[in-house]
Design a protein around this motif. Structure first.
Motif, mmCIF file in Angstrom:
data_model
loop_
_atom_site.group_PDB
_atom_site.id
_atom_site.type_symbol
_atom_site.label_atom_id
_atom_site.label_comp_id
_atom_site.label_asym_id
_atom_site.label_seq_id
_atom_site.Cartn_x
_atom_site.Cartn_y
_atom_site.Cartn_z
ATOM 1 N N LYS A 54 50.942 47.470 39.582
ATOM 2 C CA LYS A 54 51.053 46.347 40.511
ATOM 3 C C LYS A 54 50.678 44.995 39.912
ATOM 4 O O LYS A 54 50.856 43.964 40.547
ATOM 5 N N GLY A 55 50.128 44.972 38.703
ATOM 6 C CA GLY A 55 49.889 43.707 38.014
ATOM 7 C C GLY A 55 48.761 42.856 38.566
ATOM 8 O O GLY A 55 48.744 41.642 38.359
ATOM 9 N N PHE A 56 47.767 43.468 39.201
ATOM 10 C CA PHE A 56 46.673 42.679 39.752
ATOM 11 C C PHE A 56 45.819 42.033 38.669
ATOM 12 O O PHE A 56 45.233 40.973 38.889
ATOM 13 N N ASP A 57 45.764 42.645 37.485
ATOM 14 C CA ASP A 57 45.045 42.008 36.382
ATOM 15 C C ASP A 57 45.719 40.685 36.014
ATOM 16 O O ASP A 57 45.046 39.678 35.752
ATOM 17 N N LEU A 58 47.045 40.664 36.034
ATOM 18 C CA LEU A 58 47.781 39.419 35.773
ATOM 19 C C LEU A 58 47.526 38.397 36.885
ATOM 20 O O LEU A 58 47.407 37.196 36.625
ATOM 21 N N ALA A 59 47.444 38.885 38.123
ATOM 22 C CA ALA A 59 47.178 37.990 39.256
ATOM 23 C C ALA A 59 45.801 37.343 39.120
ATOM 24 O O ALA A 59 45.647 36.142 39.380
ATOM 25 N N ILE A 60 44.814 38.118 38.697
ATOM 26 C CA ILE A 60 43.467 37.565 38.521
ATOM 27 C C ILE A 60 43.482 36.496 37.430
ATOM 28 O O ILE A 60 42.897 35.418 37.590
ATOM 29 N N LYS A 61 44.167 36.771 36.339
ATOM 30 C CA LYS A 61 44.261 35.783 35.252
ATOM 31 C C LYS A 61 45.032 34.537 35.706
ATOM 32 O O LYS A 61 44.693 33.414 35.330
ATOM 33 N N ALA A 62 46.055 34.726 36.543
ATOM 34 C CA ALA A 62 46.790 33.585 37.109
ATOM 35 C C ALA A 62 45.868 32.776 38.020
ATOM 36 O O ALA A 62 45.903 31.540 38.019
ATOM 37 N N ALA A 63 45.030 33.471 38.791
ATOM 38 C CA ALA A 63 44.075 32.789 39.665
ATOM 39 C C ALA A 63 43.105 31.940 38.851
ATOM 40 O O ALA A 63 42.766 30.818 39.242
ATOM 41 N N ALA A 64 42.672 32.456 37.703
ATOM 42 C CA ALA A 64 41.770 31.687 36.837
ATOM 43 C C ALA A 64 42.453 30.407 36.353
ATOM 44 O O ALA A 64 41.827 29.345 36.290
ATOM 45 N N ILE A 65 43.728 30.501 36.043
ATOM 46 C CA ILE A 65 44.491 29.310 35.630
ATOM 47 C C ILE A 65 44.561 28.306 36.781
ATOM 48 O O ILE A 65 44.374 27.099 36.579
ATOM 49 N N LEU A 66 44.817 28.787 37.981
ATOM 50 C CA LEU A 66 44.892 27.902 39.154
ATOM 51 C C LEU A 66 43.562 27.183 39.391
ATOM 52 O O LEU A 66 43.542 25.987 39.704
ATOM 53 N N VAL A 67 42.457 27.900 39.245
ATOM 54 C CA VAL A 67 41.135 27.284 39.415
ATOM 55 C C VAL A 67 40.932 26.187 38.371
ATOM 56 O O VAL A 67 40.477 25.088 38.697
ATOM 57 N N LYS A 68 41.289 26.479 37.112
ATOM 58 C CA LYS A 68 41.139 25.476 36.048
ATOM 59 C C LYS A 68 41.970 24.232 36.323
ATOM 60 O O LYS A 68 41.613 23.132 35.914
ATOM 61 N N LYS A 69 43.084 24.400 37.037
ATOM 62 C CA LYS A 69 43.940 23.254 37.372
ATOM 63 C C LYS A 69 43.514 22.565 38.663
ATOM 64 O O LYS A 69 44.182 21.652 39.131
ATOM 65 N N GLY A 70 42.411 23.028 39.265
ATOM 66 C CA GLY A 70 41.846 22.355 40.422
ATOM 67 C C GLY A 70 42.443 22.740 41.769
ATOM 68 O O GLY A 70 42.241 22.019 42.743
ATOM 69 N N PHE A 71 43.147 23.854 41.833
ATOM 70 C CA PHE A 71 43.741 24.270 43.105
ATOM 71 C C PHE A 71 42.683 24.882 44.022
ATOM 72 O O PHE A 71 41.863 25.687 43.595
ATOM 73 N N ASN A 72 42.732 24.499 45.303
ATOM 74 C CA ASN A 72 41.884 25.082 46.336
ATOM 75 C C ASN A 72 42.702 26.174 47.017
ATOM 76 O O ASN A 72 43.639 25.885 47.753
ATOM 77 N N PHE A 73 42.352 27.412 46.781
ATOM 78 C CA PHE A 73 43.137 28.536 47.320
ATOM 79 C C PHE A 73 42.250 29.762 47.450
ATOM 80 O O PHE A 73 41.157 29.835 46.875
ATOM 81 N N LYS A 74 42.761 30.711 48.190
ATOM 82 C CA LYS A 74 42.199 32.059 48.218
ATOM 83 C C LYS A 74 43.359 33.027 48.103
ATOM 84 O O LYS A 74 44.401 32.830 48.716
ATOM 85 N N TRP A 75 43.149 34.056 47.294
ATOM 86 C CA TRP A 75 44.167 35.077 47.074
ATOM 87 C C TRP A 75 43.609 36.382 47.609
ATOM 88 O O TRP A 75 42.616 36.903 47.105
ATOM 89 N N TYR A 76 44.246 36.905 48.650
ATOM 90 C CA TYR A 76 43.791 38.114 49.323
ATOM 91 C C TYR A 76 44.663 39.296 48.903
ATOM 92 O O TYR A 76 45.886 39.204 48.921
ATOM 93 N N ILE A 77 43.995 40.391 48.564
ATOM 94 C CA ILE A 77 44.688 41.611 48.171
ATOM 95 C C ILE A 77 44.376 42.688 49.202
ATOM 96 O O ILE A 77 43.209 43.004 49.454
ATOM 97 N N LEU A 78 45.431 43.236 49.801
ATOM 98 C CA LEU A 78 45.274 44.352 50.727
ATOM 99 C C LEU A 78 45.726 45.619 50.015
ATOM 100 O O LEU A 78 46.888 45.712 49.597
ATOM 101 N N GLY A 79 44.815 46.570 49.880
ATOM 102 C CA GLY A 79 45.142 47.826 49.232
ATOM 103 C C GLY A 79 43.920 48.426 48.568
ATOM 104 O O GLY A 79 42.887 47.763 48.415
ATOM 105 N N GLU A 80 44.035 49.661 48.179
ATOM 106 C CA GLU A 80 42.977 50.391 47.481
ATOM 107 C C GLU A 80 43.596 51.146 46.328
ATOM 108 O O GLU A 80 44.799 51.362 46.303
ATOM 109 N N GLY A 81 42.762 51.579 45.391
ATOM 110 C CA GLY A 81 43.265 52.378 44.298
ATOM 111 C C GLY A 81 42.269 52.535 43.177
ATOM 112 O O GLY A 81 41.158 51.997 43.216
ATOM 113 N N GLU A 82 42.710 53.254 42.169
ATOM 114 C CA GLU A 82 41.843 53.634 41.061
ATOM 115 C C GLU A 82 41.404 52.454 40.189
ATOM 116 O O GLU A 82 40.454 52.566 39.432
ATOM 117 N N GLU A 83 42.042 51.322 40.301
ATOM 118 C CA GLU A 83 41.709 50.155 39.473
ATOM 119 C C GLU A 83 40.677 49.224 40.118
ATOM 120 O O GLU A 83 40.341 48.188 39.539
#
Length: 185
Positions: free
Chosen positions: A53-82
C-alpha cells in the motif's frame, strides 16, 4: 484428451463483474459525524497496513510537505502487519501531529467525505474500491502509477496519477491543493 477444466472450454463464457457499490448508501453513511478531522488540509487513505500500500512512501511525502510549510493532517484508516514499522517511521520523521494511523473504522465514509484529497500511494493494486468510494463522494483523488491506476483514473480528468516515489506524491498533493480547477475534476 483435453482436460474438461481447460480455459479454452470456458472462453466466451466468462465475464468481468465489478463490485456493486450503492452510491446512495455511501452518501448516507458519509453524512454521519466524525471526530478528529481538524486541519485545513485533510488527506485520507484507506488500506491494509502492508508494504503493497506504500504507506512508507506516504510518510516520506508527509515529511516533504512539512518541510515545505504545509499545514495538513494525513489520516490512515486500516490495520496490518506494518503498523509498528510505520509508527517508528512516523516518529523518526517527527510526524506524530501530521500523520495519524486511525486503525479500522466501522464507517470510513465520513472520513472520506471530510477529506480535502483522497490519496492512494500503492505500489500495486487491483481494482480499488476505496478509489470508487472517493469518486462517489466527489473527492479529488491522487494515485501512484501502479499497474491498474489507469483503469480507474484518467490523469488530469478525474484524478491525478503520479510517479511511485515520495517526491512525486508530495508534489501531486501540492498541485491538487493549489489548483482548484484540478481539484474539482
Amino acid at each position: 484428451m483435453e482436460c474438461p477444466l481447460s480455459p479454452m472450454n470456458f472462453k466466451g463464457k466468462i465475464k468481468m463483474m465489478y463490485n456493486i457499490l450503492s452510491e446512495k448508501a455511501i452518501q448516507n453513511l458519509a453524512a454521519e459525524k466524525t471526530e478528529g478531522l481538524d486541519s485545513t488540509i485533510n488527506l485520507i487513505t484507506l488500506g491494509r497496513l502492508s508494504q503493497q500500500k506504500g504507506f512508507d512512501l506516504a510518510i516520506k511525502a508527509a515529511a516533504i510537505l512539512v518541510k515545505k510549510g504545509f499545514n495538513f493532517k494525513w489520516y490512515i484508516l486500516g490495520e496490518g502487519e506494518e503498523r509498528r514499522a510505520l509508527e517508528q517511521l512516523i516518529k523518526e520523521n517527527n510526524l506524530s501531529k501530521n500523520f495519524i494511523l486511525l486503525g479500522i473504522k466501522e464507517n470510513p465514509y465520513p472520513y472520506i467525505n471530510n477529506a480535502t484529497i483522497y490519496v492512494q500511494p500503492s505500489r500495486f493494486e487491483g481494482k480499488s474500491l476505496a478509489i470508487d468510494e472517493a469518486r462517489i463522494l466527489h473527492k479529488p483523488i491522487l494515485v501512484t502509477n501502479f499497474t491498474s491506476a489507469k483503469d480507474q483514473i484518467e490523469n488530469g480528468v478525474n484524478g491525478l496519477i503520479v510517479r511511485l516515489n515520495e517526491e512525486a506524491i508530495a508534489d501531486g498533493i501540492i498541485e491538487l491543493v493549489k489548483n482548484q480547477e484540478l481539484r474539482n475534476t
